[in-house]
Each structure stands twice: as C-alpha cells, then as structure tokens.
Design a protein around this motif. Structure first.
Motif, PDB file in Angstrom:
ATOM      1  N   ASN A 162      -7.208  -0.986  -4.972  1.00 32.76           N
ATOM      2  CA  ASN A 162      -8.215  -0.037  -4.518  1.00 32.76           C
ATOM      3  C   ASN A 162      -7.556   1.311  -4.272  1.00 32.76           C
ATOM      4  O   ASN A 162      -6.357   1.380  -4.006  1.00 32.76           O
ATOM      5  CB  ASN A 162      -8.978  -0.525  -3.291  1.00 32.76           C
ATOM      6  N   TYR A 163      -8.363   2.355  -4.414  1.00 34.94           N
ATOM      7  CA  TYR A 163      -7.856   3.725  -4.363  1.00 34.94           C
ATOM      8  C   TYR A 163      -8.738   4.599  -3.485  1.00 34.94           C
ATOM      9  O   TYR A 163      -9.947   4.397  -3.389  1.00 34.94           O
ATOM     10  CB  TYR A 163      -7.849   4.343  -5.773  1.00 34.94           C
ATOM     11  N   LEU A 215      -4.782   6.098   3.558  1.00 36.97           N
ATOM     12  CA  LEU A 215      -4.486   5.186   2.459  1.00 36.97           C
ATOM     13  C   LEU A 215      -4.730   5.894   1.135  1.00 36.97           C
ATOM     14  O   LEU A 215      -5.781   6.497   0.924  1.00 36.97           O
ATOM     15  CB  LEU A 215      -5.376   3.945   2.547  1.00 36.97           C
ATOM     16  N   VAL A 216      -3.751   5.780   0.241  1.00 31.17           N
ATOM     17  CA  VAL A 216      -3.882   6.333  -1.102  1.00 31.17           C
ATOM     18  C   VAL A 216      -4.280   5.240  -2.086  1.00 31.17           C
ATOM     19  O   VAL A 216      -5.227   5.386  -2.853  1.00 31.17           O
ATOM     20  CB  VAL A 216      -2.556   6.977  -1.559  1.00 31.17           C
ATOM     21  N   GLY A 246       0.810  -1.206   0.000  1.00 30.13           N
ATOM     22  CA  GLY A 246       0.000   0.000   0.000  1.00 30.13           C
ATOM     23  C   GLY A 246       0.842   1.254   0.000  1.00 30.13           C
ATOM     24  O   GLY A 246       1.973   1.258   0.499  1.00 30.13           O
ATOM     25  N   TRP A 247       0.292   2.296  -0.570  1.00 33.43           N
ATOM     26  CA  TRP A 247       0.851   3.648  -0.471  1.00 33.43           C
ATOM     27  C   TRP A 247      -0.088   4.479   0.401  1.00 33.43           C
ATOM     28  O   TRP A 247      -1.300   4.500   0.185  1.00 33.43           O
ATOM     29  CB  TRP A 247       0.973   4.297  -1.850  1.00 33.43           C
ATOM     30  N   ALA A 295       4.036  -2.727   3.656  1.00 29.76           N
ATOM     31  CA  ALA A 295       3.935  -4.134   3.283  1.00 29.76           C
ATOM     32  C   ALA A 295       3.215  -4.889   4.381  1.00 29.76           C
ATOM     33  O   ALA A 295       3.590  -4.785   5.559  1.00 29.76           O
ATOM     34  CB  ALA A 295       5.316  -4.731   3.055  1.00 29.76           C
ATOM     35  N   LYS A 296       2.179  -5.640   3.989  1.00 31.93           N
ATOM     36  CA  LYS A 296       1.409  -6.420   4.957  1.00 31.93           C
ATOM     37  C   LYS A 296       1.302  -7.865   4.485  1.00 31.93           C
ATOM     38  O   LYS A 296       1.061  -8.144   3.319  1.00 31.93           O
ATOM     39  CB  LYS A 296      -0.005  -5.849   5.101  1.00 31.93           C
ATOM     40  N   PHE A 297       1.483  -8.783   5.434  1.00 30.16           N
ATOM     41  CA  PHE A 297       1.240 -10.203   5.169  1.00 30.16           C
ATOM     42  C   PHE A 297       1.199 -10.925   6.493  1.00 30.16           C
ATOM     43  O   PHE A 297       2.157 -10.862   7.255  1.00 30.16           O
ATOM     44  CB  PHE A 297       2.329 -10.808   4.285  1.00 30.16           C
ATOM     45  N   SER A 298       0.116 -11.600   6.799  1.00 28.80           N
ATOM     46  CA  SER A 298      -0.046 -12.322   8.055  1.00 28.80           C
ATOM     47  C   SER A 298       0.272 -11.363   9.198  1.00 28.80           C
ATOM     48  O   SER A 298      -0.361 -10.328   9.318  1.00 28.80           O
ATOM     49  CB  SER A 298       0.869 -13.550   8.034  1.00 28.80           C
TER      50      SER A 298
END
Length: 115
Positions: free
Chosen positions: A58-59, A47-48, A35-36, A97-100
C-alpha cells in the motif's frame, strides 16, 4: 531487538530517481511487515509505502504511480524505488519492521530533491 539499516539517500534533481535499501536482521524477516516512512522538517512522520509478508503493498496517495516498494526475503532486504521525484519528496526516510510485538526503526536516510 531487530536491527534496521537504511541506505541510498542523497541529492537528486526534480524528475530524477533514487532507490533506497533497507536491511533488517532476524531469521523471520519474511514474516515482517516492512514500511518506509518519511519526515520533513516541521511535519509529522508519515507512511510512504508498506509491504506485508505475502507481498501486498500500500502507498500514500502522494506517491502512487511514482514509488514502488519491494522485498527480497532471501537477503532480508526491502527497497523503495522512487521515480519522478518532486521537491516535496524531500525528507528523512525511515525504514520500519513490524511483527507481533516487534516495532523497529532505522536511523533514517536523507533524500533531497532540488535543482
């Protein structure tokens, strides 16, 4: 811990374009949701744009039609192409960065839109 590093910010005139890049470490980059986000002075971080491992995006309403997020899983890179920039887009832009259980942030890159 995943390292996240942004680049590509700068000063641009209204109506101009910039492309931000973000590299994230790790052998499972393709599984990360990237995400940015941005934060202007006095405002909360927002969130952008985001892109999941499958490529769906998604934006924020404020950037729809102007910004495009994309990723290159072969290079562990995510991009934010920003067109038709407005002064209200001025902010520090952060990559995430996202994961678990992972939730890693970069240091941010300044984007200033001004004539």
């Amino acid at each position: 811990q995943v390292q996240v590093v942004e680049s590509g910010g700068g000063l641009v005139q209204p109506g101009g374009s910039l492309r931000l890049s973000c590299v994230a470490s790790g052998s499972i980059f393709s599984l990360y949701t990237m995400g940015w986000y941005r934060q202007a002075p006095g405002n909360q971080r927002e969130l952008v744009a985001a892109i999941v491992s499958g490529g769906n995006t998604n934006y924020a309403d404020s950037v729809k039609g102007r910004f495009t997020i994309s990723r290159d899983n072969t290079k562990n890179l995510v991009y934010l192409q920003m067109n038709s920039l407005k002064p209200e887009d001025t902010a520090v832009y952060y990559c995430n960065a996202k994961f678990s259980g992972l939730d890693s942030w970069g240091q941010g890159t300044q984007v200033t839109v001004s004539s």
